[in-house]
Every structure is written in C-alpha cells, then in structure tokens.
Design a protein around this motif. Structure first.
Motif, PDB file in Angstrom:
ATOM      1  N   ALA A  95      96.954 -43.246  29.564  1.00 59.51           N
ATOM      2  CA  ALA A  95      96.930 -44.710  29.372  1.00 59.51           C
ATOM      3  C   ALA A  95      97.514 -45.066  28.007  1.00 59.51           C
ATOM      4  CB  ALA A  95      95.504 -45.240  29.506  1.00 59.51           C
ATOM      5  N   TYR A  96      97.161 -44.274  26.996  1.00 55.84           N
ATOM      6  CA  TYR A  96      97.692 -44.496  25.644  1.00 55.84           C
ATOM      7  C   TYR A  96      99.218 -44.345  25.647  1.00 55.84           C
ATOM      8  CZ  TYR A  96      98.868 -43.357  20.796  1.00 55.84           C
ATOM      9  OH  TYR A  96      99.459 -43.322  19.560  1.00 55.84           O
TER      10      TYR A  96
ATOM     11  N   ALA B 113     100.868 -47.273  27.462  1.00 56.08           N
ATOM     12  CA  ALA B 113     100.801 -48.492  26.650  1.00 56.08           C
ATOM     13  C   ALA B 113     101.834 -48.463  25.523  1.00 56.08           C
ATOM     14  CB  ALA B 113      99.393 -48.659  26.074  1.00 56.08           C
ATOM     15  N   GLN B 114     102.074 -47.266  24.974  1.00 50.96           N
ATOM     16  CA  GLN B 114     103.027 -47.127  23.866  1.00 50.96           C
ATOM     17  C   GLN B 114     104.479 -47.185  24.319  1.00 50.96           C
ATOM     18  OE1 GLN B 114     102.245 -46.555  20.429  1.00 50.96           O
ATOM     19  NE2 GLN B 114     100.199 -47.121  21.107  1.00 50.96           N
TER      20      GLN B 114
ATOM     21  N   SER C 213     105.782 -48.246  27.700  1.00 47.08           N
ATOM     22  CA  SER C 213     106.280 -49.085  28.789  1.00 47.08           C
ATOM     23  C   SER C 213     107.059 -50.264  28.223  1.00 47.08           C
ATOM     24  CB  SER C 213     105.117 -49.594  29.645  1.00 47.08           C
ATOM     25  OG  SER C 213     104.512 -48.503  30.271  1.00 47.08           O
TER      26      SER C 213
ATOM     27  N   ALA D 261      98.004 -54.940  31.014  1.00 49.18           N
ATOM     28  CA  ALA D 261      97.238 -54.211  29.998  1.00 49.18           C
ATOM     29  C   ALA D 261      96.890 -52.847  30.583  1.00 49.18           C
ATOM     30  CB  ALA D 261      95.970 -54.975  29.673  1.00 49.18           C
ATOM     31  N   PHE D 262      97.096 -51.771  29.793  1.00 48.06           N
ATOM     32  CA  PHE D 262      96.773 -50.417  30.261  1.00 48.06           C
ATOM     33  C   PHE D 262      95.335 -50.084  29.868  1.00 48.06           C
ATOM     34  CE2 PHE D 262     101.361 -50.433  30.232  1.00 48.06           C
ATOM     35  CZ  PHE D 262     101.654 -49.795  31.427  1.00 48.06           C
TER      36      PHE D 262
END
Length: 349
Positions: A28-29, A32-33, A35, A41-42
């Motif tokens: 997920a991190y 989020a970094q 995409s 929101a991830f």
C-alpha cells in the motif's frame, strides 16, 4: 462514502500473520508513493478485528520494534468494505491469498490485483493483475515489486519489515525447513545490500521466532484463534489452527476438552484440526496434528484424508490421545506445512 472518495484497499488473508500484515503495509505504501496522480486513497487493512491484534505476538513485536504505533493501523472492523463496494468506491488488492472467503464473496468483483505464493485455486480474468509465484514468503513478491519500481521509494522502515518477514517465513533461510527458494534468498541479500545497517539475520529471526512462540498467558481459545484458517462445504465448517506449542503439552492443558467444545460450538465449527510445530536448534521443524470433532463420521473422514494423502504424503504415526474425540498424530513429513495440508482437508470436505 459520503464524500465519494475512492479507496484502494490492500489486504492480506484472515489469519493476518506477519506476512499478510507486512505485505499489505509495504505494498500500500509503495502504491501510494508511485501511482500517477491517484484518484484513490491507498489503505492497508489488517484482516482481523482490532481486539485480535494482541494475539499476533510476532507482528506486534516487529511493528513496535520499528516504531509503528498500533493506533496508526486500520483493522477489518474499522472500515466498511461492503459499503464502499456498494457505493462503487472500492478497489481491492489481495496479498498473501487470492480467494476471498465465502462471507466476502460480494467483494470479489472489486479485486483488481493479486499477489500470492500459494498454488492458484481459481483463475481470474483481466482486468485483474495476478502474480502467483511459489516463493517462501509473499513479502518476497512485494520486495521484488518495490525493487523494480522507481529508486528511492524503499525506506529503512519498510526494508526492515520486509527483511524480518522473509526471514521468519523462510525459517532463517534454512533449507532443512523446506520453505525457502532462491528468490527469497536474493531479496534478503538485496535488502541487506541497500541497508547495511539492518540487524544480523540470526538476531532478527531469533527475536521474531521467540515472539511468535510466546504463548504465555494465552487461554486455549486465544491459542486457537492466534493463527486460524477455516474451510467449509455446504454442510460443515472446520477450523484449522496453527498452535505454537508441543502437541503433548497442548493436549494436557487443564479443561482442554471443554475449551475445544466451547470454541467449536461458539463459532459454528463441526470440527477442528490443530497443527503444532516446534523447532530444534538447527531450525528443523517437528510437526504434529490433532483432529477433534464430537461427530465421529466427520472425525474419521478427516483422519482418513490425512492418513491416505499422497500429494504430499504426511507420513503420519498415531500418538496416544487422552480424549476419545481427539485423534493425535506425529507428522513424519515435517516440510508439509499447513499450506500443503489445507488442500487435502478441503478436498476431503
């Protein structure tokens, strides 16, 4: 939901072991970094109620050790996945499993990506992106994915979480335990190369293994819930619990039979298979099995499936059991983990 905010959830399996947790957090991190201008929101979701988190002793240990507070995590009972999906706002990435349990079947159409290291049970058509590879740890697949991405995304905390998870899953990369693959070894080496300040493998594995096997003060019910998987057919549901204690010790717990009965009745399980594991100083596992059910036909059917299994053969030997409703075995094939035993039991059902 009220603000029509799209949510991309990354979620591990319902046993929510260290591999599932770290794979969800790290992927997920990374998403989020990296995409491009994300609409969503991830959100990494730990697939258990928050109340069960204390039972995941190795996970609480590693996250605490790495300065990640429990109140920064999101648990399954704290997010309305069905509501989000119903509102058309949910995308779901599955890590460390690729088939949602029956209760979550409605969420299947929200799944956009899968990263798993189990044999594929069902095909998913496009647009779902599927990565299913037979490595020792799903965290290995997440590490590969991050290392293939833009440089600089991987930070020290994420590297330490992935490093510890692969070491624990692959029994300190020991070939004797039968879980490690060359890709797991390569990922651990790459992480150590990038972050030479990572603690030594033996120290990391020793601390995590000790935390995982620390069942002091746990009730029988908590021990059975600590690492729990469930299988079912149209008629019955059977629990499969990983138990971190020697089987003989476990079977002699005070009030065990009443506890087993209460555990199964309270949750609607017709039976329970407890799979115990302990390790010697060379990281070689000793595995034992106990099959419990008050229903003799179900108990016999599960026992027969385990005794006669050929893929793999478990090489079972009967052990004395203090209870007529519990059949106990030593498992000669010590590299057959629960991942390999589950399909045998599911096929029997």
């Amino acid at each position: 939901i009220q603000q029509h905010q799209e949510i991309h959830v990354v979620m591990g399996n319902e046993a929510c072991d260290l591999d599932s947790t770290v794979s969800a957090l790290a992927l997920a991190y990374f998403l989020a970094q990296t995409s491009p201008a994300p609409k969503a929101a991830f959100v990494p979701v730990l697939n258990i109620p928050r109340a069960d988190f204390a039972l995941r002793t190795e996970t609480t240990f590693l996250l605490r050790d790495r300065g990640i507070p429990a109140d920064s995590l999101i648990f399954r009972d704290e997010i309305d996945l069905r509501g989000l999906h119903h509102a058309g706002l949910l995308s779901l990435t599955l890590v460390d499993h690729h088939v949602l349990p029956g209760v979550d079947a409605a969420l299947e159409e929200a799944v956009v990506e899968v990263l798993d290291h189990r044999p594929l049970e069902r095909d998913r058509g496009p647009p779902c992106q599927v990565t299913v590879e037979p490595v020792g740890s799903c965290a290995t697949l997440v590490t590969e994915r991050i290392l293939q991405g833009p440089p600089g995304v991987l930070d020290r905390t994420t590297a330490a979480l992935l490093h510890g998870t692969i070491l624990l899953d692959c029994i300190n990369l020991s070939p004797a335990a039968g879980r490690v693959t060359p890709r797991d070894v390569a990922c651990v080496s790459l992480l150590e190369e990038r972050f030479p300040e990572l603690p030594a493998r033996d120290a990391v594995f020793g601390a995590l293994q000790a935390a995982k096997f620390d069942v002091t003060g746990l009730t029988t019910e908590q021990m059975l819930r600590k690492d729990l998987k469930v299988i079912s057919n149209d008629e019955v549901v059977v629990a499969i619990s990983g138990v971190f204690e020697d089987l003989e010790t476990f079977l002699l717990r005070p009030g065990l039979l009443q506890d087993l009965e209460a555990f199964c009745q309270g949750r609607g399980y017709a039976g329970l298979v407890a799979m115990t594991v302990s390790f010697n100083e060379h990281h070689e596992p000793t595995r034992k099995l106990a099959v419990y059910s008050q229903q003799e036909p179900l108990r016999s059917m599960l026992c027969q499936a385990l005794e006669e299994a050929t893929t793999p053969s478990l090489l079972l030997q009967l052990l004395p059991s203090p209870w007529p409703s519990v059949v106990a075995y030593a498992q000669g094939n010590s590299v057959a983990t629960r991942k390999k035993v589950l399909p045998i039991l599911q096929a029997a059902l």
